[in-house]
Design a protein around this motif. Sequence first.
Motif, PDB file in Angstrom:
ATOM      1  N   ALA A 110       0.821  -1.214   0.000  1.00 49.77           N
ATOM      2  CA  ALA A 110       0.000   0.000   0.000  1.00 49.77           C
ATOM      3  C   ALA A 110       0.855   1.264   0.000  1.00 49.77           C
ATOM      4  O   ALA A 110       0.654   2.160  -0.828  1.00 49.77           O
ATOM      5  CB  ALA A 110      -0.938  -0.008   1.209  1.00 49.77           C
ATOM      6  N   VAL A 111       1.818   1.340   0.903  1.00 49.93           N
ATOM      7  CA  VAL A 111       2.625   2.553   1.009  1.00 49.93           C
ATOM      8  C   VAL A 111       3.549   2.698  -0.199  1.00 49.93           C
ATOM      9  O   VAL A 111       3.724   3.801  -0.720  1.00 49.93           O
ATOM     10  CB  VAL A 111       3.413   2.564   2.337  1.00 49.93           C
ATOM     11  CG1 VAL A 111       4.344   3.761   2.415  1.00 49.93           C
ATOM     12  CG2 VAL A 111       2.444   2.569   3.510  1.00 49.93           C
ATOM     13  N   SER A 112       4.111   1.591  -0.677  1.00 49.91           N
ATOM     14  CA  SER A 112       4.959   1.668  -1.868  1.00 49.91           C
ATOM     15  C   SER A 112       4.170   2.148  -3.069  1.00 49.91           C
ATOM     16  O   SER A 112       4.641   2.990  -3.844  1.00 49.91           O
ATOM     17  CB  SER A 112       5.578   0.297  -2.176  1.00 49.91           C
ATOM     18  OG  SER A 112       6.463  -0.099  -1.165  1.00 49.91           O
ATOM     19  N   GLY A 113       2.962   1.630  -3.220  1.00 50.31           N
ATOM     20  CA  GLY A 113       2.113   2.063  -4.327  1.00 50.31           C
ATOM     21  C   GLY A 113       1.774   3.538  -4.243  1.00 50.31           C
ATOM     22  O   GLY A 113       1.797   4.254  -5.250  1.00 50.31           O
ATOM     23  N   LEU A 114       1.481   4.005  -3.030  1.00 49.46           N
ATOM     24  CA  LEU A 114       1.175   5.424  -2.856  1.00 49.46           C
ATOM     25  C   LEU A 114       2.391   6.299  -3.163  1.00 49.46           C
ATOM     26  O   LEU A 114       2.268   7.355  -3.784  1.00 49.46           O
ATOM     27  CB  LEU A 114       0.677   5.689  -1.440  1.00 49.46           C
ATOM     28  CG  LEU A 114      -0.717   5.177  -1.123  1.00 49.46           C
ATOM     29  CD1 LEU A 114      -1.013   5.308   0.357  1.00 49.46           C
ATOM     30  CD2 LEU A 114      -1.751   5.919  -1.944  1.00 49.46           C
ATOM     31  N   ARG A 115       3.554   5.853  -2.741  1.00 53.15           N
ATOM     32  CA  ARG A 115       4.758   6.647  -2.999  1.00 53.15           C
ATOM     33  C   ARG A 115       5.097   6.675  -4.485  1.00 53.15           C
ATOM     34  O   ARG A 115       5.515   7.715  -5.006  1.00 53.15           O
ATOM     35  CB  ARG A 115       5.923   6.128  -2.166  1.00 53.15           C
ATOM     36  CG  ARG A 115       5.715   6.449  -0.695  1.00 53.15           C
ATOM     37  CD  ARG A 115       6.885   6.147   0.148  1.00 53.15           C
ATOM     38  NE  ARG A 115       6.602   6.518   1.529  1.00 53.15           N
ATOM     39  CZ  ARG A 115       7.385   6.218   2.542  1.00 53.15           C
ATOM     40  NH1 ARG A 115       8.511   5.570   2.328  1.00 53.15           N
ATOM     41  NH2 ARG A 115       7.063   6.584   3.760  1.00 53.15           N
ATOM     42  N   SER A 117       2.874   6.407  -6.878  1.00 55.46           N
ATOM     43  CA  SER A 117       1.838   7.250  -7.476  1.00 55.46           C
ATOM     44  C   SER A 117       2.129   8.724  -7.231  1.00 55.46           C
ATOM     45  O   SER A 117       1.996   9.551  -8.137  1.00 55.46           O
ATOM     46  CB  SER A 117       0.471   6.904  -6.899  1.00 55.46           C
ATOM     47  OG  SER A 117       0.129   5.589  -7.222  1.00 55.46           O
ATOM     48  N   THR A 118       2.526   9.048  -6.019  1.00 51.76           N
ATOM     49  CA  THR A 118       2.837  10.438  -5.690  1.00 51.76           C
ATOM     50  C   THR A 118       3.981  10.953  -6.544  1.00 51.76           C
ATOM     51  O   THR A 118       3.933  12.073  -7.066  1.00 51.76           O
ATOM     52  CB  THR A 118       3.193  10.556  -4.194  1.00 51.76           C
ATOM     53  OG1 THR A 118       2.105  10.077  -3.421  1.00 51.76           O
ATOM     54  CG2 THR A 118       3.509  11.977  -3.804  1.00 51.76           C
ATOM     55  N   ARG A 119       5.001  10.128  -6.688  1.00 55.04           N
ATOM     56  CA  ARG A 119       6.157  10.508  -7.504  1.00 55.04           C
ATOM     57  C   ARG A 119       5.744  10.738  -8.959  1.00 55.04           C
ATOM     58  O   ARG A 119       6.121  11.732  -9.582  1.00 55.04           O
ATOM     59  CB  ARG A 119       7.224   9.411  -7.427  1.00 55.04           C
ATOM     60  CG  ARG A 119       8.528   9.774  -8.091  1.00 55.04           C
ATOM     61  CD  ARG A 119       9.530   8.639  -8.050  1.00 55.04           C
ATOM     62  NE  ARG A 119       9.801   8.216  -6.683  1.00 55.04           N
ATOM     63  CZ  ARG A 119      10.347   7.047  -6.372  1.00 55.04           C
ATOM     64  NH1 ARG A 119      10.657   6.178  -7.323  1.00 55.04           N
ATOM     65  NH2 ARG A 119      10.583   6.726  -5.128  1.00 55.04           N
ATOM     66  N   SER A 120       4.941   9.837  -9.504  1.00 52.38           N
ATOM     67  CA  SER A 120       4.498   9.964 -10.892  1.00 52.38           C
ATOM     68  C   SER A 120       3.602  11.171 -11.095  1.00 52.38           C
ATOM     69  O   SER A 120       3.724  11.891 -12.089  1.00 52.38           O
ATOM     70  CB  SER A 120       3.760   8.701 -11.343  1.00 52.38           C
ATOM     71  OG  SER A 120       4.636   7.611 -11.358  1.00 52.38           O
ATOM     72  N   LEU A 121       2.689  11.404 -10.154  1.00 53.21           N
ATOM     73  CA  LEU A 121       1.812  12.570 -10.263  1.00 53.21           C
ATOM     74  C   LEU A 121       2.603  13.873 -10.179  1.00 53.21           C
ATOM     75  O   LEU A 121       2.293  14.836 -10.886  1.00 53.21           O
ATOM     76  CB  LEU A 121       0.735  12.528  -9.181  1.00 53.21           C
ATOM     77  CG  LEU A 121      -0.373  11.505  -9.398  1.00 53.21           C
ATOM     78  CD1 LEU A 121      -1.265  11.412  -8.166  1.00 53.21           C
ATOM     79  CD2 LEU A 121      -1.187  11.841 -10.630  1.00 53.21           C
ATOM     80  N   ALA A 122       3.623  13.908  -9.328  1.00 55.48           N
ATOM     81  CA  ALA A 122       4.451  15.110  -9.228  1.00 55.48           C
ATOM     82  C   ALA A 122       5.174  15.374 -10.541  1.00 55.48           C
ATOM     83  O   ALA A 122       5.253  16.516 -10.999  1.00 55.48           O
ATOM     84  CB  ALA A 122       5.442  14.967  -8.085  1.00 55.48           C
ATOM     85  N   GLU A 123       5.693  14.312 -11.156  1.00 58.42           N
ATOM     86  CA  GLU A 123       6.389  14.473 -12.441  1.00 58.42           C
ATOM     87  C   GLU A 123       5.421  14.917 -13.532  1.00 58.42           C
ATOM     88  O   GLU A 123       5.751  15.771 -14.358  1.00 58.42           O
ATOM     89  CB  GLU A 123       7.089  13.174 -12.827  1.00 58.42           C
ATOM     90  CG  GLU A 123       8.290  12.867 -11.950  1.00 58.42           C
ATOM     91  CD  GLU A 123       8.891  11.494 -12.209  1.00 58.42           C
ATOM     92  OE1 GLU A 123       8.469  10.813 -13.172  1.00 58.42           O
ATOM     93  OE2 GLU A 123       9.773  11.096 -11.435  1.00 58.42           O
ATOM     94  N   LEU A 124       4.221  14.349 -13.538  1.00 51.46           N
ATOM     95  CA  LEU A 124       3.230  14.755 -14.530  1.00 51.46           C
ATOM     96  C   LEU A 124       2.796  16.201 -14.346  1.00 51.46           C
ATOM     97  O   LEU A 124       2.619  16.929 -15.315  1.00 51.46           O
ATOM     98  CB  LEU A 124       2.007  13.834 -14.478  1.00 51.46           C
ATOM     99  CG  LEU A 124       2.144  12.486 -15.160  1.00 51.46           C
ATOM    100  CD1 LEU A 124       0.925  11.623 -14.861  1.00 51.46           C
ATOM    101  CD2 LEU A 124       2.319  12.653 -16.653  1.00 51.46           C
TER     102      LEU A 124
END
Length: 193
Positions: A110-115, A117-124
């Motif tokens: 769960a936490v790895s997936g969120l991290r 996702s957060t990283r990808s959303l920040a880059e986008l």
Amino acid sequence: MRKSLTAVLIGAATLAGCATDSPLQRGDKAGLQTLESMLADADRAAAAGQHDKSQAVLKAAAASYPAEKAPWLQMAQTRFDRANYSEAIVQAQEVLQRDPADKQAHSIIAVSGLRLSTRSLAELSQQSNLGGSVRSEAQELARMLRTTLGEDVLVPVAGANKAPRKVAPPIKLPVPRSAPNPSTAADPFGALK
């Protein structure tokens, strides 16, 4: 005579090979001690900064004891701690194949997936390419996470002060007006006597 001697030697070698126990064929207690020593070796290697050696020992333990979740869990935790979230997820899924109720593996996923996702959303968002259905889906997921966690902000900005919560002003009740009693006008405590 030579053929019978060769046959006897082959038979003895075959019996000797059958008599040798591997850790998996011995009792669980002996096998677990070996697994525990492998896990301890991996811990020592990681503490010494030899992370590649630690992972190699854990992979060997997982290969020697395929039904055990401990080597996979330790690999997943190590990958998570080193911010290698994609591999942590894969290894935590191996744990769940062996124990579907393992809370630590679920947490790592769960936490790895969120991290990730957060990283990808920040880059986008830096590329200004987050739009359309991806944007609306991300907003819906963020709304669901905020609701689930009971938080107004999912990822607080470091060093930012929290906005003060709006508190309703206290309600002022009107004070009842009564005519002053002439006996208590001079003495405020006269009514208490």
